[in-house]
Write an enzyme that holds these catalytic residues in place. Structure first.
Site, PDB file in Angstrom:
ATOM      1  N   MET A  72      -5.670  -7.086   9.075  1.00 29.35           N
ATOM      2  CA  MET A  72      -5.504  -6.326   9.614  1.00 29.35           C
ATOM      3  C   MET A  72      -5.879  -5.609  10.312  1.00 29.35           C
ATOM      4  O   MET A  72      -7.217  -5.213   8.979  1.00 29.35           O
ATOM      5  CB  MET A  72      -3.764  -5.682   9.774  1.00 29.35           C
ATOM      6  CG  MET A  72      -2.713  -7.948  10.002  1.00 29.35           C
ATOM      7  SD  MET A  72      -0.839  -6.868   8.980  1.00 29.35           S
ATOM      8  CE  MET A  72      -1.218  -6.399   7.641  1.00 29.35           C
ATOM      9  N   GLY A  89      -7.997  -7.630   4.278  1.00 32.78           N
ATOM     10  CA  GLY A  89      -8.767  -8.202   5.698  1.00 32.78           C
ATOM     11  C   GLY A  89      -8.091  -9.000   7.021  1.00 32.78           C
ATOM     12  O   GLY A  89      -8.777  -8.594   8.326  1.00 32.78           O
ATOM     13  N   HIS A 107     -15.899  -9.036   2.062  1.00 38.81           N
ATOM     14  CA  HIS A 107     -15.245 -10.098   2.982  1.00 38.81           C
ATOM     15  C   HIS A 107     -14.809 -11.419   2.003  1.00 38.81           C
ATOM     16  O   HIS A 107     -14.357 -12.035   1.898  1.00 38.81           O
ATOM     17  CB  HIS A 107     -14.986 -10.040   4.226  1.00 38.81           C
ATOM     18  CG  HIS A 107     -13.747 -11.253   4.781  1.00 38.81           C
ATOM     19  ND1 HIS A 107     -14.142 -12.522   4.989  1.00 38.81           N
ATOM     20  CD2 HIS A 107     -12.788 -10.181   4.837  1.00 38.81           C
ATOM     21  CE1 HIS A 107     -13.061 -13.378   5.340  1.00 38.81           C
ATOM     22  NE2 HIS A 107     -12.281 -11.739   5.445  1.00 38.81           N
ATOM     23  N   ARG A 145      -4.096   3.088   8.509  1.00 38.02           N
ATOM     24  CA  ARG A 145      -3.605   1.858   8.047  1.00 38.02           C
ATOM     25  C   ARG A 145      -2.953   0.447   8.368  1.00 38.02           C
ATOM     26  O   ARG A 145      -0.868   1.487   7.732  1.00 38.02           O
ATOM     27  CB  ARG A 145      -4.146   2.125   6.684  1.00 38.02           C
ATOM     28  CG  ARG A 145      -5.652   2.886   7.007  1.00 38.02           C
ATOM     29  CD  ARG A 145      -6.092   2.218   4.795  1.00 38.02           C
ATOM     30  NE  ARG A 145      -7.012   3.203   4.509  1.00 38.02           N
ATOM     31  CZ  ARG A 145      -7.855   3.660   4.169  1.00 38.02           C
ATOM     32  NH1 ARG A 145      -7.121   5.294   4.596  1.00 38.02           N
ATOM     33  NH2 ARG A 145      -9.007   4.629   4.194  1.00 38.02           N
ATOM     34  N   TYR A 176      11.060 -35.052 -18.264  1.00 41.11           N
ATOM     35  CA  TYR A 176       9.766 -34.833 -18.302  1.00 41.11           C
ATOM     36  C   TYR A 176       9.435 -35.088 -16.779  1.00 41.11           C
ATOM     37  O   TYR A 176      10.095 -35.538 -15.609  1.00 41.11           O
ATOM     38  CB  TYR A 176       9.033 -35.926 -18.441  1.00 41.11           C
ATOM     39  CG  TYR A 176       9.203 -37.946 -18.473  1.00 41.11           C
ATOM     40  CD1 TYR A 176       8.384 -37.837 -17.567  1.00 41.11           C
ATOM     41  CD2 TYR A 176      10.093 -38.562 -18.722  1.00 41.11           C
ATOM     42  CE1 TYR A 176       8.563 -39.589 -17.048  1.00 41.11           C
ATOM     43  CE2 TYR A 176      10.311 -39.883 -18.584  1.00 41.11           C
ATOM     44  CZ  TYR A 176       9.467 -39.928 -17.925  1.00 41.11           C
ATOM     45  OH  TYR A 176       9.322 -41.495 -17.048  1.00 41.11           O
ATOM     46  N   SER A 188      12.639 -43.660 -13.243  1.00 43.22           N
ATOM     47  CA  SER A 188      11.981 -42.346 -13.272  1.00 43.22           C
ATOM     48  C   SER A 188      11.658 -42.750 -11.985  1.00 43.22           C
ATOM     49  O   SER A 188      11.740 -43.906 -10.718  1.00 43.22           O
ATOM     50  CB  SER A 188      10.942 -43.578 -14.114  1.00 43.22           C
ATOM     51  OG  SER A 188       9.556 -42.363 -12.877  1.00 43.22           O
ATOM     52  N   ARG A 211      -3.278  -1.865  -6.521  1.00 42.51           N
ATOM     53  CA  ARG A 211      -2.701  -2.186  -6.023  1.00 42.51           C
ATOM     54  C   ARG A 211      -3.051  -3.704  -7.318  1.00 42.51           C
ATOM     55  O   ARG A 211      -4.269  -3.247  -8.441  1.00 42.51           O
ATOM     56  CB  ARG A 211      -2.618  -3.092  -4.969  1.00 42.51           C
ATOM     57  CG  ARG A 211      -4.234  -4.206  -4.627  1.00 42.51           C
ATOM     58  CD  ARG A 211      -3.688  -4.636  -3.188  1.00 42.51           C
ATOM     59  NE  ARG A 211      -5.697  -4.540  -2.849  1.00 42.51           N
ATOM     60  CZ  ARG A 211      -5.673  -4.864  -1.719  1.00 42.51           C
ATOM     61  NH1 ARG A 211      -4.835  -4.998  -0.589  1.00 42.51           N
ATOM     62  NH2 ARG A 211      -7.301  -5.425  -1.647  1.00 42.51           N
ATOM     63  N   LYS A 271       0.585  -1.231  -0.126  1.00 43.70           N
ATOM     64  CA  LYS A 271       0.327   0.128  -0.113  1.00 43.70           C
ATOM     65  C   LYS A 271       1.048   0.923   0.297  1.00 43.70           C
ATOM     66  O   LYS A 271       0.925   1.635  -1.317  1.00 43.70           O
ATOM     67  CB  LYS A 271      -1.026  -0.323   1.103  1.00 43.70           C
ATOM     68  CG  LYS A 271      -1.774   1.373   1.238  1.00 43.70           C
ATOM     69  CD  LYS A 271      -3.211   0.547   2.651  1.00 43.70           C
ATOM     70  CE  LYS A 271      -3.478   0.192   2.808  1.00 43.70           C
ATOM     71  NZ  LYS A 271      -5.302   0.495   2.495  1.00 43.70           N
ATOM     72  N   CYS A 303       8.123 -39.393 -11.188  1.00 47.59           N
ATOM     73  CA  CYS A 303       6.644 -39.653 -11.455  1.00 47.59           C
ATOM     74  C   CYS A 303       6.021 -39.955  -9.969  1.00 47.59           C
ATOM     75  O   CYS A 303       4.791 -40.009  -9.879  1.00 47.59           O
ATOM     76  CB  CYS A 303       6.111 -41.026 -11.912  1.00 47.59           C
ATOM     77  SG  CYS A 303       7.372 -42.729 -11.187  1.00 47.59           S
TER      78      CYS A 303
END
Ligand code: PEP
Ligand code: MG
Length: 887
Positions: free
Chosen positions: A107, A105, A468, A96, A864, A777, A352, A26, A844
């Site tokens: 703080m 929301g 909220h 703030r 991969y 693998s 923001r 902010k 995998c």
């Protein structure tokens, strides 16, 4: 000397957008907006370093901070001609919080700070409006008492409700100046009664109280939970922003609102937001009054009869449109804006990068790339791979019958079904028991984060698109319907009243976050598909990535779905999973329980044709793409008959007495099956099993190649190898069967034999194993289990406690432990290559679908990754981002 305070205002600022670490998001963006010459109320930011100092020094302030704050207040005085605490030239401020990452929301905020019994009169005289002044003062007492003094705001709401009832008023805005004055008297008396001390009158005391409260809020429970869920380190700290107040509650030409430069839900390029006339910021977020639309178009789309900002305040609206366009271009991203209009004059309070749904993120990235605002590579980099999960979840089948019992706002897309719960604790409890729930609340507050996290979806009866519930649900990627006003939550009786139906906890409902509908019961869902912007981003990602993405699949349905999501082969076919069907499990049990080779061969005869047709189908679906088939691996207990009924069934099939079978079952009991007779150990003790599987694979390969014309090159994988000799033993059997099948069929079969690396010994001896293995693998599920010595079946019971106590940051079974297990992977990859240049390397384990682990796989140069079908798109994107990072 450390600089603790950075000022901004009137076209200049000491900070910049790049100073987020120091000034918080902010603060850095307020500074940036000032430097751009935008109308921002002057103020200053106390740095995150000051917050860290505060905690490192037993909640004390750095020595020079007081003087710095005083100087910064002087700076505001110079720019505004107003002085903090001076009734003659009254300056009020807002305080703030603002951390590096936005934590909506989480703080605290205090507005109208500096008011007391004396200055409120000055404010009234100044504004020529005593109703406004008392309205501001009562707001201040409520907020300050709540945030700084710890007195719940509900005590004030009760007083206000009582007064309104007595006076016959419905809305807060109906109260006159005198009536507010009376309410203020009651508020102050309540503070004194509850806390044993009067409401502070000294503006300096108020200011330092608020600064301390913001710093302290960094360590409140909801902030701690939020940080844990979003991997935000505690060491970041929060900044404090102090700004000259501008008033959205100065009558009918004043307003306050929030907006996004594009629609955060759909991504559509249209200014999107809400505002309230004669109100202050918290009114919009709290969802107490239903806000109005900013643009005419949005108003018409929403079918609202309340005028838009465009209609109501055309000049301020136009100024806002111009600024929002400018900010989006400047930041090259969709912005989330907060503004206040004070008597017709627009002030910017925040900008923001806006949180958005995955769907919106894709659309915005694709459109910004085509607008030339960002490159294709940046577009790919901007999508959070994990967020794609939102789009890979089912939506309601359009053909399904919908029993609509309520309607709200489509706050966060996707559909979810679950039992009703009315509290976040209940949601968490149910989740722990494996039940799916919809969290139903009048409105949510930051205390509900854990419940929202535990729920499949969220339904609120109050609040708008920026309430909220809506904001947090979108961030979490959970379906949400907000502001469903026709539904009523009766907290006392624990019921939900919906169009004459009374629903209780445990009753099942479905919410459709894409259109706002609330439905009774469960509804058929449709599987997602990959098209439009999603497909476009995938196409761009594919151009960038180096690693291939395969899937872990053994059923035709999974294999087909994975292909539709772009899988480039099968990296792991777990053959044992093919034997759980009713008609197969008996033969499988017969095989396991036979106590002679002959008995086993008899059962294997029955299994062979089933395996062959399974494999042939997989080869056909994969149409020439590589398919890795793993020989039987399971800890045998998974297949042993458990109930008397199951024992009887298998005994009959084997033509032996129940008792005999029971004895054999007991003989096979293992104390630690995960480390027992499993993996290649099965093939060494019972080679006929590996032979049957090899035969099924090769015969299927011949069959599928003939049928489709695509060459099939099966990759036969031997699990849980620790010794090269284990692999050699099994490989000899596989090669012999391949020769047999080639001789029988007259067809040439090209195939590879390789191994999984899932034991530390295999990683350590990888250079030797690679003499025989044509590919590796990494089975990082077992490799994690065996490296940590933590049972993967039992880890859940204590790992969460480890996480909460910060002993580990992440569950190593979810995200690869790069320092430990990763080191083994790196070493084995290097050793394998040293012996056999170009040895094919893949992963995998579950980690093959985890973005952070995929980044590591790119670093060590695997060929991969292989993951479950739903994670294939996530892996494609993560692999592309990893490739960009490595450049
Ligand atoms: C592994 O261990 O990582 C693996 C993929 O095998 P499974 O999960 O079947 O043991
Ligand atoms: Mg394994």
């Amino acid at each position: 000397m450390t600089k603790w305070v950075y000022t901004f205002g009137d076209g200049a600022a000491e900070g910049r957008a790049g100073d987020k670490n120091l000034l918080g998001g902010k603060g850095a963006n307020l500074a940036e907006m000032c430097s751009l010459g935008l109308p921002v109320p002057p103020g200053f930011t106390i740095t995150t370093e000051a917050c860290n100092w505060y905690y490192a020094n037993g909640r004390a302030y750095p020595e020079t901070l007081k003087a710095d704050v005083t100087a910064a207040l002087d700076h505001i005085a110079k720019l505004t001609g107003r002085r903090f605490g001076d009734p003659a030239r009254l300056l009020l401020v807002s305080v703030r919080s603002g951390a590096r990452a936005s934590m909506p929301g989480m703080m605290d905020t205090v507005l109208n700070l500096g008011l007391n019994d004396e200055t409120v009169e000055a404010l009234a005289a100044d504004a020529g409006d005593s109703r406004f002044a008392y309205d501001s003062y009562r707001r201040f007492i409520t907020m300050y008492s709540d945030v700084v003094m710890g007195l719940d705001h509900e005590v004030f709401e009760e007083i206000l409700e009582d007064q309104k009832a007595q006076l016959g008023h419905e809305l807060d805005t109906d109260l006159t100046a005198e009536e507010w004055q009376e309410v203020i008297g009651l508020y102050k008396a309540k503070v004194e009664e509850e806390l044993g001390r009067p409401f502070p009158q000294d503006p300096q005391e108020q200011l330092w109280g608020a600064i301390g409260a913001v710093f302290s809020s960094w360590m409140n429970n909801r902030a701690i939970t939020y940080r844990r869920l979003h991997d935000i380190p505690e060491s970041w700290g929060t900044a404090v922003n102090v700004q000259a107040m501008v008033f959205g509650n100065m009558g009918e030409t004043s307003a306050t609102g929030v907006a996004f430069t594009r629609n955060p839900s759909t991504g559509e390029k249209a200014l999107y937001g809400e505002f309230l006339v004669n109100a202050q910021g918290e009114d919009v977020v709290a969802g107490i009054r239903t806000p109005q639309n900013i643009t005419e178009r949005a108003r018409i789309d929403a079918g609202s009869d309340k005028p838009s900002l465009q209609k109501l305040m055309p000049e301020a609206f136009q100024a806002f449109v111009d600024i929002s366009e400018r900010l989006e271009k400047h930041y090259r991203d969709m912005q989330d804006l907060e503004f206040t209009i004070e008597r017709g004059k627009l002030w910017m309070l925040q900008t923001r990068s806006g949180k958005r749904t995955a769907k919106a993120a894709l659309k915005i990235a694709v459109e910004m790339a085509s607008e030339g605002l960002i490159t294709e590579e940046e577009a790919v980099a901007r999508i959070d791979p994990a967020s794609l999960d939102q789009l890979l979840h089912p939506t309601i089948d359009p053909k399904a019958e919908r029993n609509v019992i309520g309607m709200g706002l489509p706050a966060s897309p996707g559909a979810a079904t679950g039992e009703i719960v009315f509290s976040s604790d209940a949601a968490e409890e149910a989740r722990a028991q494996g039940r799916k729930v919809i969290l139903v609340r009048v409105e949510t507050s930051p205390e509900d984060i854990h419940g929202m996290h535990a729920a499949e979806g969220i339904l609120t009866t109050r609040g708008g698109m920026t309430s909220h519930a809506a904001v947090v649900a979108r961030g979490m990627g959970k379906p949400c319907v907000s502001g469903a006003g026709s539904l009523r939550v009766d907290i006392r009786n624990g019921t939900l009243l919906a169009m004459g139906v009374t629903l209780k906890p445990g009753d099942v409902i479905t919410i459709d976050g894409s259109n706002g509908q609330v439905l009774k019961g469960a509804v058929p869902m449709l599987q997602p598909e990959l098209s439009g912007d999603f497909a476009k981003i995938m196409e761009w990602a594919d151009k960038i990535r180096r690693m291939k993405v395969r899937t872990n699949a053994e059923t035709p349905a999974d294999a087909r779905m994975a292909r539709s999501f772009g899988a480039e082969g099968i990296g792991l076919c777990r053959t044992e999973h093919m034997f759980f069907d009713d008609d197969r499990i008996v033969a499988m049990r017969e095989m396991i329980l036979a106590d002679t080779e002959e008995g086993r061969r008899g059962a294997l005869e029955k299994l062979l044709p089933m395996q062959r047709s399974d494999f042939a189908e997989l080869f056909e679906i994969m149409a020439g793409l590589p398919v890795t088939i793993r020989l039987l691996d399971p800890p045998l207990h998974e297949f042993l008959p458990k109930t008397e009924e199951e024992i009887a069934e298998v005994a009959a099939a084997m033509n032996v007495a129940d008792d005999k079978l029971r004895q054999r079952t007991e003989a096979l009991h293992e104390f630690n099956p995960m480390l027992g007779h499993r993996g290649c150990r099965l093939a060494v003790t019972y080679p006929e099993i590996a032979e049957m599987q090899a035969r099924a694979i090769f015969e299927a390969a011949v069959e599928a190649a003939q049928k489709t014309g695509n060459p099939v090159v099966p990759e036969v994988m031997v699990p849980l190898v620790g010794l090269k000799k284990e692999l050699d033993f099994v490989k000899a059997r596989i090669d012999a069967v391949a020769d047999e099948v080639m001789a029988e069929s007259g067809a040439q079969i090209d195939y590879l034999v390789g191994t999984m690396i899932e034991l530390p010994r295999a990683a350590i001896r990888a250079h030797v194993i690679a003499e025989s293995a044509e590919f590796f693998s990494f089975g990082t599920n077992d490799l994690t289990q065996t490296t940590f010595g933590i049972s993967r079946d039992d880890a859940a019971s204590f790992l969460e406690s480890y996480r909460q106590k910060n002993v580990i940051e992440q569950d190593p079974f979810v995200s690869l432990d790069i320092d430990g297990v990763g080191e083994l992977v790196r070493m084995a990859a290097e050793k394998g290559r040293a012996t056999r240049a170009g040895i094919k390397l893949g992963i995998c384990g579950e980690h093959g679908g985890d973005p952070a682990s995929i980044r590591f796989c790119e670093e060590v140069g695997l060929d991969y990754v292989s993951c479950s079908p739903f994670r294939v798109p996530i892996a494609r994107l993560a692999a592309a981002q990893a490739a960009v990072r490595k450049r």
